[in-house]
Design an enzyme around this catalytic site. Structure first.
Site, PDB file in Angstrom:
ATOM      1  N   ASN A 172       0.866  -1.179   0.000  1.00 23.62           N
ATOM      2  CA  ASN A 172       0.000   0.000   0.000  1.00 23.62           C
ATOM      3  C   ASN A 172       0.903   1.228   0.000  1.00 23.62           C
ATOM      4  O   ASN A 172       1.510   1.548   1.020  1.00 23.62           O
ATOM      5  CB  ASN A 172      -0.896  -0.034   1.241  1.00 23.62           C
ATOM      6  CG  ASN A 172      -1.707   1.236   1.407  1.00 23.62           C
ATOM      7  OD1 ASN A 172      -1.824   2.032   0.482  1.00 23.62           O
ATOM      8  ND2 ASN A 172      -2.269   1.431   2.584  1.00 23.62           N
ATOM      9  N   TRP A 173       0.984   1.881  -1.152  1.00 23.01           N
ATOM     10  CA  TRP A 173       1.923   3.013  -1.267  1.00 23.01           C
ATOM     11  C   TRP A 173       1.376   4.279  -0.614  1.00 23.01           C
ATOM     12  O   TRP A 173       2.091   5.273  -0.508  1.00 23.01           O
ATOM     13  CB  TRP A 173       2.230   3.282  -2.751  1.00 23.01           C
ATOM     14  CG  TRP A 173       3.018   2.190  -3.420  1.00 23.01           C
ATOM     15  CD1 TRP A 173       3.577   1.093  -2.820  1.00 23.01           C
ATOM     16  CD2 TRP A 173       3.347   2.099  -4.812  1.00 23.01           C
ATOM     17  NE1 TRP A 173       4.234   0.321  -3.755  1.00 23.01           N
ATOM     18  CE2 TRP A 173       4.103   0.918  -4.991  1.00 23.01           C
ATOM     19  CE3 TRP A 173       3.076   2.886  -5.926  1.00 23.01           C
ATOM     20  CZ2 TRP A 173       4.592   0.512  -6.233  1.00 23.01           C
ATOM     21  CZ3 TRP A 173       3.560   2.490  -7.169  1.00 23.01           C
ATOM     22  CH2 TRP A 173       4.312   1.312  -7.325  1.00 23.01           C
ATOM     23  N   LYS A 174       0.121   4.281  -0.250  1.00 22.10           N
ATOM     24  CA  LYS A 174      -0.507   5.469   0.366  1.00 22.10           C
ATOM     25  C   LYS A 174      -0.264   6.694  -0.523  1.00 22.10           C
ATOM     26  O   LYS A 174      -0.213   6.564  -1.727  1.00 22.10           O
ATOM     27  CB  LYS A 174       0.014   5.668   1.789  1.00 22.10           C
ATOM     28  CG  LYS A 174      -0.060   4.374   2.606  1.00 22.10           C
ATOM     29  CD  LYS A 174       0.199   4.587   4.063  1.00 22.10           C
ATOM     30  CE  LYS A 174       0.202   3.245   4.764  1.00 22.10           C
ATOM     31  NZ  LYS A 174       0.299   3.345   6.194  1.00 22.10           N
ATOM     32  N   HIS A 191      -9.210   0.715   5.118  1.00 21.48           N
ATOM     33  CA  HIS A 191      -7.914   0.925   5.773  1.00 21.48           C
ATOM     34  C   HIS A 191      -8.108   1.821   7.005  1.00 21.48           C
ATOM     35  O   HIS A 191      -8.941   2.727   6.994  1.00 21.48           O
ATOM     36  CB  HIS A 191      -6.929   1.566   4.794  1.00 21.48           C
ATOM     37  CG  HIS A 191      -5.526   1.561   5.310  1.00 21.48           C
ATOM     38  ND1 HIS A 191      -5.069   2.516   6.189  1.00 21.48           N
ATOM     39  CD2 HIS A 191      -4.505   0.692   5.128  1.00 21.48           C
ATOM     40  CE1 HIS A 191      -3.813   2.243   6.501  1.00 21.48           C
ATOM     41  NE2 HIS A 191      -3.444   1.142   5.866  1.00 21.48           N
ATOM     42  N   GLU A 200      -6.517   4.230   8.088  1.00 14.92           N
ATOM     43  CA  GLU A 200      -6.376   5.678   7.829  1.00 14.92           C
ATOM     44  C   GLU A 200      -7.660   6.246   7.234  1.00 14.92           C
ATOM     45  O   GLU A 200      -8.020   7.392   7.500  1.00 14.92           O
ATOM     46  CB  GLU A 200      -5.155   5.929   6.927  1.00 14.92           C
ATOM     47  CG  GLU A 200      -3.866   5.728   7.712  1.00 14.92           C
ATOM     48  CD  GLU A 200      -2.665   5.288   6.886  1.00 14.92           C
ATOM     49  OE1 GLU A 200      -2.702   5.396   5.651  1.00 14.92           O
ATOM     50  OE2 GLU A 200      -1.688   4.820   7.511  1.00 14.92           O
ATOM     51  N   GLY A 223       2.658   1.962  10.700  1.00 13.91           N
ATOM     52  CA  GLY A 223       3.536   3.115  10.519  1.00 13.91           C
ATOM     53  C   GLY A 223       4.267   3.535  11.782  1.00 13.91           C
ATOM     54  O   GLY A 223       4.854   4.616  11.831  1.00 13.91           O
ATOM     55  N   GLY A 238       3.038  -1.213   4.243  1.00 12.57           N
ATOM     56  CA  GLY A 238       3.003   0.209   3.926  1.00 12.57           C
ATOM     57  C   GLY A 238       4.411   0.717   3.622  1.00 12.57           C
ATOM     58  O   GLY A 238       4.918   0.580   2.511  1.00 12.57           O
ATOM     59  N   GLY A 239       5.059   1.286   4.636  1.00 15.88           N
ATOM     60  CA  GLY A 239       6.361   1.936   4.460  1.00 15.88           C
ATOM     61  C   GLY A 239       7.389   1.094   3.706  1.00 15.88           C
ATOM     62  O   GLY A 239       8.085   1.598   2.817  1.00 15.88           O
TER      63      GLY A 239
HETATM   64  C1  PEP Z   1      -0.518  -0.139   6.076  1.00 17.05           C
HETATM   65  O1  PEP Z   1      -0.638   1.024   5.789  1.00 17.05           O
HETATM   66  O2  PEP Z   1      -1.392  -0.935   5.698  1.00 17.05           O
HETATM   67  C2  PEP Z   1       0.635  -0.540   6.865  1.00 17.05           C
HETATM   68  C3  PEP Z   1       0.613  -1.721   7.396  1.00 17.05           C
HETATM   69  O3  PEP Z   1       1.653   0.377   7.013  1.00 17.05           O
HETATM   70  P1  PEP Z   1       3.121   0.093   7.628  1.00 17.05           P
HETATM   71  O4  PEP Z   1       3.622  -1.185   6.987  1.00 17.05           O
HETATM   72  O5  PEP Z   1       3.933   1.274   7.245  1.00 17.05           O
HETATM   73  O6  PEP Z   1       2.940  -0.079   9.092  1.00 17.05           O
END
Ligand code: PEP
Length: 251
Positions: free
Chosen positions: A9-11, A94, A96, A172, A233-234
């Site tokens: 998930n590049w957000k 998600h 967020e 995150g 994510g990151g």
């Molecule tokens: C996500 O946004 O789904 C996630 C798990 O982020 P991260 O890996 O950065 O915690």
């Protein structure tokens, strides 16, 4: 046998140019590997990333979608628009979206039902906050999120649903759930799905773990019985971090 499914998930990161370059690097490295890999760029990057992913087995997905067919909904993107581009997969619910944009379980259910009706595949995110976990509400929260989000979803449609268990406190933050904690939450969710849809659906359901997954912890998490993949994510923003996570799923 559940095939591992690793999603990035590049957000709101990476330009179209950067996203296309990253997916080209991933595609070259993943050629011929027996693992399901998805990346979810921002809407504006989707055409460039799709073009760069052509000929590879990388799935390009959206991070969100409207629950409406079309109309006067400024800033929204519809299933029809995504499908026209060639996008059949979408992340819904998600944390967020839930916390910053007010998406609640009922709204998420509407999105799920509409996206399914349009033929899309869904990664449905669930997960508790730290306060909910610390006050002993983990199972109550996960039950509510799963039951409400899946209201009206048939057993046949469950083939197009992947669940992503993402404890909010681990997203995150650099803090990961222990493999034992994550596996037991996944087992609980699988049991819940079994009570709703029966054993076969529950056994075939892919449940990804998400929350600070990185190369150093991916192998341990993905080695657990009930953890079938990861939503990253990151660490999905660069090939040097994302590829070792994908490799961990193959070991
Ligand atoms: C996500 O946004 O789904 C996630 C798990 O982020 P991260 O890996 O950065 O915690």
């Amino acid at each position: 046998m559940r095939k591992p499914y690793i999603a990035g998930n590049w957000k709101m990161n990476l330009t179209p140019t950067q996203g296309a370059a990253l997916v080209k690097e991933l595609a070259a490295a993943l050629q011929g590997k027996d693992v399901k890999v998805m990346v979810a760029p921002s809407f504006v990057s989707i055409p460039a990333v799709l073009q760069a992913a052509k000929g590879s087995n990388i799935i390009v997905a959206a991070q969100n979608v409207s629950d409406k067919a079309n109309g006067a909904y400024t800033g929204e993107v519809s299933c029809e628009q995504l499908l026209d581009l060639g996008i059949r997969d979408v992340i819904i619910g998600h944390s967020e979206r839930r916390s910053y944009y007010g998406e609640d379980d009922e709204w998420i259910n509407k999105k799920v039902l509409f996206a399914l009706s349009q033929g899309m595949n869904i990664v449905l995110c669930i997960g508790e906050t730290l306060q909910e976990r610390q006050s002993g509400k983990l199972e109550e929260v996960l039950s509510r999120q799963v039951k409400v989000a899946l209201t009206g979803v048939s057993a046949a449609d469950m083939k197009r649903i992947t669940l992503a268990y993402e404890p909010v406190w681990a997203i995150g933050t650099g803090v990961t759930a222990t493999a034992d904690d994550a596996d037991s939450a996944h087992a609980f969710v699988r049991g819940l799905v079994e009570s709703l849809y029966g054993k076969e659906v529950a056994e075939n359901l892919i449940i990804q773990y998400g929350g600070s997954v990185k190369p150093s912890n991916a192998k341990e998490l993905l080695g657990r019985e009930n953890i079938d993949g990861a939503l990253v994510g990151g660490a999905s923003l660069t090939a040097d971090k994302f590829l070792p996570i994908v490799e961990s799923a193959l070991e």
